[in-house]
Design a protein around this motif. Sequence first.
Motif, PDB file in Angstrom:
ATOM      1  N   GLN A  41       0.832  -1.207   0.000  1.00  0.00           N
ATOM      2  CA  GLN A  41       0.000   0.000   0.000  1.00  0.00           C
ATOM      3  C   GLN A  41       0.871   1.264   0.000  1.00  0.00           C
ATOM      4  O   GLN A  41       0.637   2.193  -0.763  1.00  0.00           O
ATOM      5  CB  GLN A  41      -0.891  -0.029   1.240  1.00  0.00           C
ATOM      6  N   ALA A  45       1.277   4.501  -2.645  1.00  0.00           N
ATOM      7  CA  ALA A  45       1.106   5.877  -2.151  1.00  0.00           C
ATOM      8  C   ALA A  45       2.346   6.719  -2.444  1.00  0.00           C
ATOM      9  O   ALA A  45       2.248   7.907  -2.770  1.00  0.00           O
ATOM     10  CB  ALA A  45       0.814   5.868  -0.653  1.00  0.00           C
ATOM     11  N   SER A 100      -8.368   1.173   0.474  1.00  0.00           N
ATOM     12  CA  SER A 100      -7.631   2.217   1.193  1.00  0.00           C
ATOM     13  C   SER A 100      -7.031   3.237   0.228  1.00  0.00           C
ATOM     14  O   SER A 100      -7.004   4.435   0.507  1.00  0.00           O
ATOM     15  CB  SER A 100      -6.500   1.603   2.021  1.00  0.00           C
ATOM     16  N   LEU A 101      -6.554   2.750  -0.909  1.00  0.00           N
ATOM     17  CA  LEU A 101      -5.852   3.626  -1.857  1.00  0.00           C
ATOM     18  C   LEU A 101      -6.790   4.490  -2.700  1.00  0.00           C
ATOM     19  O   LEU A 101      -6.359   5.498  -3.259  1.00  0.00           O
ATOM     20  CB  LEU A 101      -4.936   2.794  -2.758  1.00  0.00           C
ATOM     21  N   VAL A 104      -6.604   7.958  -1.683  1.00  0.00           N
ATOM     22  CA  VAL A 104      -5.308   8.556  -2.027  1.00  0.00           C
ATOM     23  C   VAL A 104      -5.350   9.087  -3.458  1.00  0.00           C
ATOM     24  O   VAL A 104      -4.924  10.217  -3.738  1.00  0.00           O
ATOM     25  CB  VAL A 104      -4.177   7.510  -1.864  1.00  0.00           C
ATOM     26  N   GLU A 173     -10.957   2.362   6.451  1.00  0.00           N
ATOM     27  CA  GLU A 173     -10.102   1.873   5.348  1.00  0.00           C
ATOM     28  C   GLU A 173      -9.459   3.059   4.613  1.00  0.00           C
ATOM     29  O   GLU A 173      -8.265   3.055   4.326  1.00  0.00           O
ATOM     30  CB  GLU A 173     -10.938   1.059   4.335  1.00  0.00           C
ATOM     31  N   TRP A 174     -10.286   4.066   4.306  1.00  0.00           N
ATOM     32  CA  TRP A 174      -9.757   5.234   3.591  1.00  0.00           C
ATOM     33  C   TRP A 174      -8.736   5.987   4.439  1.00  0.00           C
ATOM     34  O   TRP A 174      -7.751   6.501   3.932  1.00  0.00           O
ATOM     35  CB  TRP A 174     -10.904   6.161   3.180  1.00  0.00           C
ATOM     36  N   GLY A 177      -5.461   4.533   4.092  1.00  0.00           N
ATOM     37  CA  GLY A 177      -4.796   5.013   2.881  1.00  0.00           C
ATOM     38  C   GLY A 177      -4.177   6.387   3.091  1.00  0.00           C
ATOM     39  O   GLY A 177      -3.058   6.664   2.645  1.00  0.00           O
ATOM     40  N   SER A 180      -0.912   6.176   4.764  1.00  0.00           N
ATOM     41  CA  SER A 180       0.159   5.849   3.806  1.00  0.00           C
ATOM     42  C   SER A 180       0.555   7.087   3.013  1.00  0.00           C
ATOM     43  O   SER A 180       1.740   7.319   2.754  1.00  0.00           O
ATOM     44  CB  SER A 180      -0.295   4.756   2.830  1.00  0.00           C
TER      45      SER A 180
END
Length: 196
Positions: A41, A45, A100-101, A104, A173-174, A177, A180
């Motif tokens: 992850q 990022a 999660s990403l 981002v 979850e976000w 991200g 990261s």
Amino acid sequence: MTEAEETYYTRERWQNWISRVEEEELDPENEDSARLLLNLQDDAAIAVAKIVSAYEEGTLSEEDALEEIEGVREIVLSEPEFEGDDVEEKVMLIDGVQTSLVCVFYAAEEYIVAGPAEEAPLEEYVQVAAEAEQEEDLDAALGYLVQAGTRIIEGDELDMSVAEEIEYGLVSEWLNGLDSLQSAMSDPEVVEEEDE
């Protein structure tokens, strides 16, 4: 394909991570497994952070920077292909990383197109995002965290202890991200795919 496109992130790079995940006996409760997923992850990022930095330095135009981010997004959000017994579990774990990403990618695009969001304590953005999620307004929840993400890119720091007060769900979850992204903005060093 521009030469720059190859240097930010490649399909091969993502596939190397996927292969490592495929080889490992993954257990999210296990520290090594958790670290592998976090490194994967963080690596994506970092690519996004480098694109945003290149845009800020004037090395990339707005259009090129958005194109680069779209390229990374396409690679990272593609369906991973695993073989073996625990395919479903691994797909689920990678899905968590991909989720999660998402925040981002949106935050980086928003920053490039519109600049940083209005200055406000990042914890407030997180709070209203969590409230929106409870009301099942996921678009609004994502929107608030994307704004928080633009502030992180601008240099604001999010105290991640705020995540401990939030129920597990998309917002958490976000936030993962954004954590990261925050690390990547402060130290955009490549995560080495160490051979074990």
